[in-house]
Motif scaffolding. Structure first.
Motif, PDB file in Angstrom:
ATOM      1  N   MET A  14       0.818  -1.223   0.000  1.00  7.79           N
ATOM      2  CA  MET A  14       0.000   0.000   0.000  1.00  7.79           C
ATOM      3  C   MET A  14       0.847   1.266   0.000  1.00  7.79           C
ATOM      4  O   MET A  14       0.323   2.361   0.165  1.00  7.79           O
ATOM      5  CB  MET A  14      -0.927   0.025   1.226  1.00  7.79           C
ATOM      6  CG  MET A  14      -1.940  -1.085   1.250  1.00  7.79           C
ATOM      7  SD  MET A  14      -2.990  -1.077  -0.193  1.00  7.79           S
ATOM      8  CE  MET A  14      -2.568  -2.646  -0.915  1.00  7.79           C
ATOM      9  N   ARG A  15       2.166   1.107  -0.137  1.00  9.82           N
ATOM     10  CA  ARG A  15       3.097   2.222  -0.217  1.00  9.82           C
ATOM     11  C   ARG A  15       3.191   3.050   1.060  1.00  9.82           C
ATOM     12  O   ARG A  15       3.517   4.230   1.037  1.00  9.82           O
ATOM     13  CB  ARG A  15       2.775   3.127  -1.415  1.00  9.82           C
ATOM     14  CG  ARG A  15       2.876   2.408  -2.725  1.00  9.82           C
ATOM     15  CD  ARG A  15       2.542   3.290  -3.907  1.00  9.82           C
ATOM     16  NE  ARG A  15       2.903   2.623  -5.130  1.00  9.82           N
ATOM     17  CZ  ARG A  15       4.092   2.728  -5.726  1.00  9.82           C
ATOM     18  NH1 ARG A  15       5.016   3.482  -5.205  1.00  9.82           N
ATOM     19  NH2 ARG A  15       4.334   2.077  -6.836  1.00  9.82           N
ATOM     20  N   VAL A  16       2.886   2.435   2.197  1.00 12.43           N
ATOM     21  CA  VAL A  16       3.071   3.115   3.471  1.00 12.43           C
ATOM     22  C   VAL A  16       4.572   3.172   3.780  1.00 12.43           C
ATOM     23  O   VAL A  16       5.065   4.152   4.323  1.00 12.43           O
ATOM     24  CB  VAL A  16       2.302   2.404   4.603  1.00 12.43           C
ATOM     25  CG1 VAL A  16       2.573   3.045   5.945  1.00 12.43           C
ATOM     26  CG2 VAL A  16       0.809   2.400   4.295  1.00 12.43           C
ATOM     27  N   PHE A  17       5.300   2.104   3.397  1.00  7.63           N
ATOM     28  CA  PHE A  17       6.748   2.051   3.537  1.00  7.63           C
ATOM     29  C   PHE A  17       7.375   1.825   2.167  1.00  7.63           C
ATOM     30  O   PHE A  17       6.790   1.166   1.303  1.00  7.63           O
ATOM     31  CB  PHE A  17       7.165   0.926   4.490  1.00  7.63           C
ATOM     32  CG  PHE A  17       6.776   1.184   5.919  1.00  7.63           C
ATOM     33  CD1 PHE A  17       7.537   2.012   6.712  1.00  7.63           C
ATOM     34  CD2 PHE A  17       5.642   0.605   6.445  1.00  7.63           C
ATOM     35  CE1 PHE A  17       7.179   2.264   8.026  1.00  7.63           C
ATOM     36  CE2 PHE A  17       5.264   0.847   7.764  1.00  7.63           C
ATOM     37  CZ  PHE A  17       6.039   1.680   8.547  1.00  7.63           C
ATOM     38  N   LYS A  18       8.588   2.349   2.003  1.00  8.07           N
ATOM     39  CA  LYS A  18       9.269   2.292   0.720  1.00  8.07           C
ATOM     40  C   LYS A  18       9.732   0.878   0.354  1.00  8.07           C
ATOM     41  O   LYS A  18       9.687   0.486  -0.798  1.00  8.07           O
ATOM     42  CB  LYS A  18      10.467   3.235   0.765  1.00  8.07           C
ATOM     43  CG  LYS A  18      10.998   3.650  -0.551  1.00  8.07           C
ATOM     44  CD  LYS A  18      12.057   4.721  -0.356  1.00  8.07           C
ATOM     45  CE  LYS A  18      12.294   5.483  -1.627  1.00  8.07           C
ATOM     46  NZ  LYS A  18      13.226   6.589  -1.434  1.00  8.07           N
ATOM     47  N   ARG A  20      10.030  -3.459   1.693  1.00  9.40           N
ATOM     48  CA  ARG A  20       9.434  -4.493   2.537  1.00  9.40           C
ATOM     49  C   ARG A  20      10.220  -4.629   3.839  1.00  9.40           C
ATOM     50  O   ARG A  20       9.642  -4.818   4.907  1.00  9.40           O
ATOM     51  CB  ARG A  20       9.426  -5.816   1.757  1.00  9.40           C
ATOM     52  CG  ARG A  20       8.961  -7.000   2.568  1.00  9.40           C
ATOM     53  CD  ARG A  20       7.573  -7.441   2.199  1.00  9.40           C
ATOM     54  NE  ARG A  20       7.136  -8.523   3.059  1.00  9.40           N
ATOM     55  CZ  ARG A  20       7.136  -9.796   2.707  1.00  9.40           C
ATOM     56  NH1 ARG A  20       7.521 -10.157   1.505  1.00  9.40           N
ATOM     57  NH2 ARG A  20       6.729 -10.710   3.549  1.00  9.40           N
ATOM     58  N   SER A  21      11.539  -4.507   3.759  1.00  8.92           N
ATOM     59  CA  SER A  21      12.345  -4.629   4.979  1.00  8.92           C
ATOM     60  C   SER A  21      12.072  -3.462   5.938  1.00  8.92           C
ATOM     61  O   SER A  21      12.063  -3.659   7.161  1.00  8.92           O
ATOM     62  CB  SER A  21      13.831  -4.710   4.648  1.00  8.92           C
ATOM     63  OG  SER A  21      14.254  -3.559   3.964  1.00  8.92           O
ATOM     64  N   MET A  22      11.825  -2.264   5.427  1.00  6.64           N
ATOM     65  CA  MET A  22      11.476  -1.139   6.298  1.00  6.64           C
ATOM     66  C   MET A  22      10.143  -1.408   6.987  1.00  6.64           C
ATOM     67  O   MET A  22       9.966  -1.102   8.164  1.00  6.64           O
ATOM     68  CB  MET A  22      11.392   0.156   5.489  1.00  6.64           C
ATOM     69  CG  MET A  22      12.728   0.689   5.045  1.00  6.64           C
ATOM     70  SD  MET A  22      12.598   2.080   3.910  1.00  6.64           S
ATOM     71  CE  MET A  22      12.017   3.354   5.012  1.00  6.64           C
ATOM     72  N   SER A  23       9.228  -1.996   6.248  1.00  6.48           N
ATOM     73  CA  SER A  23       7.925  -2.344   6.801  1.00  6.48           C
ATOM     74  C   SER A  23       8.068  -3.383   7.913  1.00  6.48           C
ATOM     75  O   SER A  23       7.497  -3.231   8.994  1.00  6.48           O
ATOM     76  CB  SER A  23       7.029  -2.880   5.679  1.00  6.48           C
ATOM     77  OG  SER A  23       5.831  -3.355   6.175  1.00  6.48           O
ATOM     78  N   THR A  24       8.837  -4.415   7.663  1.00  6.42           N
ATOM     79  CA  THR A  24       9.052  -5.470   8.649  1.00  6.42           C
ATOM     80  C   THR A  24       9.732  -4.921   9.908  1.00  6.42           C
ATOM     81  O   THR A  24       9.341  -5.254  11.024  1.00  6.42           O
ATOM     82  CB  THR A  24       9.897  -6.612   8.049  1.00  6.42           C
ATOM     83  OG1 THR A  24       9.252  -7.078   6.866  1.00  6.42           O
ATOM     84  CG2 THR A  24      10.060  -7.759   9.015  1.00  6.42           C
ATOM     85  N   ASP A  25      10.732  -4.052   9.715  1.00  7.21           N
ATOM     86  CA  ASP A  25      11.433  -3.467  10.864  1.00  7.21           C
ATOM     87  C   ASP A  25      10.489  -2.625  11.720  1.00  7.21           C
ATOM     88  O   ASP A  25      10.547  -2.676  12.949  1.00  7.21           O
ATOM     89  CB  ASP A  25      12.603  -2.598  10.396  1.00  7.21           C
ATOM     90  CG  ASP A  25      13.745  -3.416   9.835  1.00  7.21           C
ATOM     91  OD1 ASP A  25      13.795  -4.636  10.100  1.00  7.21           O
ATOM     92  OD2 ASP A  25      14.597  -2.836   9.134  1.00  7.21           O
ATOM     93  N   ALA A  26       9.620  -1.853  11.078  1.00  2.40           N
ATOM     94  CA  ALA A  26       8.677  -1.016  11.824  1.00  2.40           C
ATOM     95  C   ALA A  26       7.733  -1.879  12.659  1.00  2.40           C
ATOM     96  O   ALA A  26       7.434  -1.556  13.807  1.00  2.40           O
ATOM     97  CB  ALA A  26       7.886  -0.133  10.874  1.00  2.40           C
TER      98      ALA A  26
END
Length: 142
Positions: A14-18, A20-26
């Motif tokens: 959904m483009r909340v994070f640039k 996938r790894s940034m998303s997982t870390d958050a």
């Protein structure tokens, strides 16, 4: 079509994070919650879930309309999520920008390590030394 997708994958799609790894870390750091409860990256998302994402200084709130595990074009995102972030959060973001703590323009503030090295090289360059030697020679002739 899937009815459930991992929360980290959905946030990336959904483009909340640039990335996938940034998303997982958050998600691992506890910055993502569903229904007020911090979740793990493997937690699944389904239609109707309300997801809160903390991206300091504000917390974004999204309602899931549809799920997709594939990254979408920016124009398609509103069909899959509804941004229900309160206006007070955006006001907080604007106040932070005005106060100057976020995003300092390039060239302002302390020099970077690279800037310091460039300045030191300029001061020690042979051209600067030649310039001062020429003036000393002229004074000796008088």
């Amino acid at each position: 079509m899937k009815t459930e997708v991992r929360v980290d994958k959905w946030l990336w799609a959904m483009r909340v994070f640039k990335t996938r790894s940034m998303s997982t870390d958050a998600v691992k750091k506890g910055r993502v919650s569903i229904g007020g409860v911090a979740v793990k990256p493997s937690r699944t998302v389904k239609e109707g879930d309300v997801i809160e994402v903390k991206k300091p200084p504000i917390t974004y709130t999204f309602r899931v309309k549809q799920v997709s595990e594939n990254r979408l074009g920016a124009k398609l995102v509103p069909e899959y999520l509804e941004n229900i972030t309160p206006q007070s959060e955006y006001d907080l973001l604007e106040m932070t920008r005005i106060s100057g703590f976020v995003d300092r323009r390039k060239g302002l503030g302390r020099p970077t390590k690279r800037d310091s090295r460039d300045l030191a090289a300029f001061r020690e360059s042979t051209y600067a030394d030649d310039f001062f030697l020429d003036w000393e020679d002229e004074e000796d002739e008088d």
